[in-house]
Design a protein around this motif. Structure first.
Motif, PDB file in Angstrom:
ATOM      1  N   ASP A   1       0.853  -1.199   0.000  1.00  0.00           N
ATOM      2  CA  ASP A   1       0.000   0.000   0.000  1.00  0.00           C
ATOM      3  C   ASP A   1       0.883   1.242   0.000  1.00  0.00           C
TER       4      ASP A   1
ATOM      5  N   VAL B   1      -2.763   9.542   1.969  1.00  0.00           N
ATOM      6  CA  VAL B   1      -4.052   9.494   2.664  1.00  0.00           C
ATOM      7  C   VAL B   1      -3.944  10.191   4.020  1.00  0.00           C
TER       8      VAL B   1
ATOM      9  N   GLY C   1     -10.376   7.509   5.251  1.00  0.00           N
ATOM     10  CA  GLY C   1      -9.257   6.585   5.139  1.00  0.00           C
ATOM     11  C   GLY C   1      -9.732   5.184   4.773  1.00  0.00           C
TER      12      GLY C   1
ATOM     13  N   MET D   1     -10.699   5.078   1.094  1.00  0.00           N
ATOM     14  CA  MET D   1      -9.546   5.003   0.206  1.00  0.00           C
ATOM     15  C   MET D   1      -8.980   3.588   0.184  1.00  0.00           C
ATOM     16  N   GLY D   2      -8.901   2.963   1.355  1.00  0.00           N
ATOM     17  CA  GLY D   2      -8.417   1.582   1.416  1.00  0.00           C
ATOM     18  C   GLY D   2      -9.348   0.633   0.680  1.00  0.00           C
TER      19      GLY D   2
ATOM     20  N   SER E   1      -2.434   1.033  -5.506  1.00  0.00           N
ATOM     21  CA  SER E   1      -2.115   1.931  -4.388  1.00  0.00           C
ATOM     22  C   SER E   1      -1.369   3.176  -4.867  1.00  0.00           C
TER      23      SER E   1
ATOM     24  N   TYR F   1      -6.824  -3.977   3.214  1.00  0.00           N
ATOM     25  CA  TYR F   1      -6.585  -2.620   2.705  1.00  0.00           C
ATOM     26  C   TYR F   1      -7.453  -1.593   3.437  1.00  0.00           C
TER      27      TYR F   1
ATOM     28  N   GLY G   1      -6.211   1.668   5.417  1.00  0.00           N
ATOM     29  CA  GLY G   1      -6.788   2.991   5.202  1.00  0.00           C
ATOM     30  C   GLY G   1      -7.246   3.640   6.495  1.00  0.00           C
TER      31      GLY G   1
END
Length: 343
Positions: A86, A92, A121, A124-125, A143, A238, A242
């Protein structure tokens, strides 16, 4: 005499066999122990050289200065254990920090802003995880795209620095809680980082989700054949990364007292380096959150030693690069030996 000799040889062979079995079972801890050894050597060497390094003030500041990196390292550990990567965590962190500072400046309460930062967050993940698993995009590319997107969004919030004056956010960093006689202290940000480490370790080792992460990293195909929820688990890894990046945005904003769109440049590489130095295999399947914490402290100690020397901080990068190379070589040796033993 012959009987005694044979008996002695048998006991010796049995002891060697027991040692080999113990080593093979504990082989994943070898990089962690190596990181602990390096950390102790750094601390002892710095104390012998400077004479005032091993003090409560300096050691307490290691956690204070690296709390945000420790939180990022926990999330990155989850991702790397699955065999992924990532690269978006630094961007982020910057974006959530910028957005949070902007919303606080506009008068939104902290109780609304912080959950929003964590949710962004997580979003985004989730986007990275979906790209990886439903669109078959390589984790590096997915990523990387998220990194560029988050950095651009940070600039869209503001091109300049935003000062944070919210008392609740500033309290996280400014408060010094005495934990022992003398100058030992810890801040709420440090407590938060240690809680993240504790929760991460418990989740990885005592939940089905954590065991599935290790199984995926060991062999994704085998995990699928066993009926484990591979896709859901990898995406959630992920999402965890995030959420940790969003929380790091809160901690880093408290640490600096302001947010800037260029915050966190290169932090993703520092995070990956700390996780690898802490013993997590880049190929996945082996590693510990505690090891990542040790890796962060190794990074922080090197940075502090270089500051004591008055040298340029570029030497931090050089030192971390050399350590990273060393640990990658150690990991390759361990993987090769494990494969040979399975044969």
């Amino acid at each position: 005499m012959t009987g005694l000799t044979v008996a002695g040889e048998t006991r010796a062979a049995s002891a060697v066999g027991s040692m080999r079995r113990f080593t093979s079972r504990r082989v994943t801890w070898i990089p962690v122990l190596a990181a602990v050894t390096i950390l102790l050597l750094l601390l002892v060497g710095a104390q012998l050289y400077f004479g005032n390094f091993f003090t409560p003030r300096v050691l307490s500041s290691l956690l204070l200065d690296n709390a945000y990196l420790l939180i990022l390292a926990v999330g990155m550990t989850f991702v790397i254990l699955t065999g992924g990567i990532d690269l978006s965590v630094g961007a982020v962190m910057a974006f959530t920090g910028m957005l949070g500072a902007s919303l606080l400046r506009d008068g939104l309460p902290t109780a609304v802003v912080i959950p929003l930062m964590l949710a962004i967050g997580a979003g985004m993940g989730l986007a990275v995880g979906v790209l990886v698993h439903y669109f078959d995009v390589q984790p590096f590319i997915a990523s990387l795209a998220a990194m560029f997107a988050a950095r651009g969004l940070a600039f869209m919030v503001s091109l300049s620095s935003i000062k944070v004056e919210d008392p609740a956010i500033l309290w996280l960093q400014s408060t010094r809680l005495q934990v022992a006689p003398g100058s030992w202290y810890i801040t709420p940000t440090g407590i938060l980082a240690l809680l993240v480490v504790l929760v991460g370790a418990l989740v990885l080792h005592f939940t089905r989700f954590g065991r599935t992460i290790y199984a995926i990293g060991g062999s994704e195909q085998s995990a699928r054949l066993m009926g484990l929820p591979v896709v859901r688990t990898k995406i959630l890894a992920y999402v965890v990364s995030g959420v940790c990046a969003g929380l790091a945005g809160v901690v880093f904003t408290a640490y600096t007292g302001a947010s800037y769109p260029l915050n966190g440049i290169g932090t993703e590489l520092d995070t990956i380096a700390a996780v690898v130095i802490g013993g997590t295999l880049l190929t996945g399947g082996s590693g510990f959150v505690v090891g990542s914490m040790i890796g962060v402290f190794v990074y922080g100690t090197i940075k502090t030693v270089i500051s004591f020397l008055g040298a340029d901080q570029s030497w931090t990068r050089i030192s971390i690069g050399a350590l990273l190379l060393l640990f990658v070589v150690v990991q390759r040796i361990i993987v090769a030996r494990s494969a040979a033993q399975r044969r």
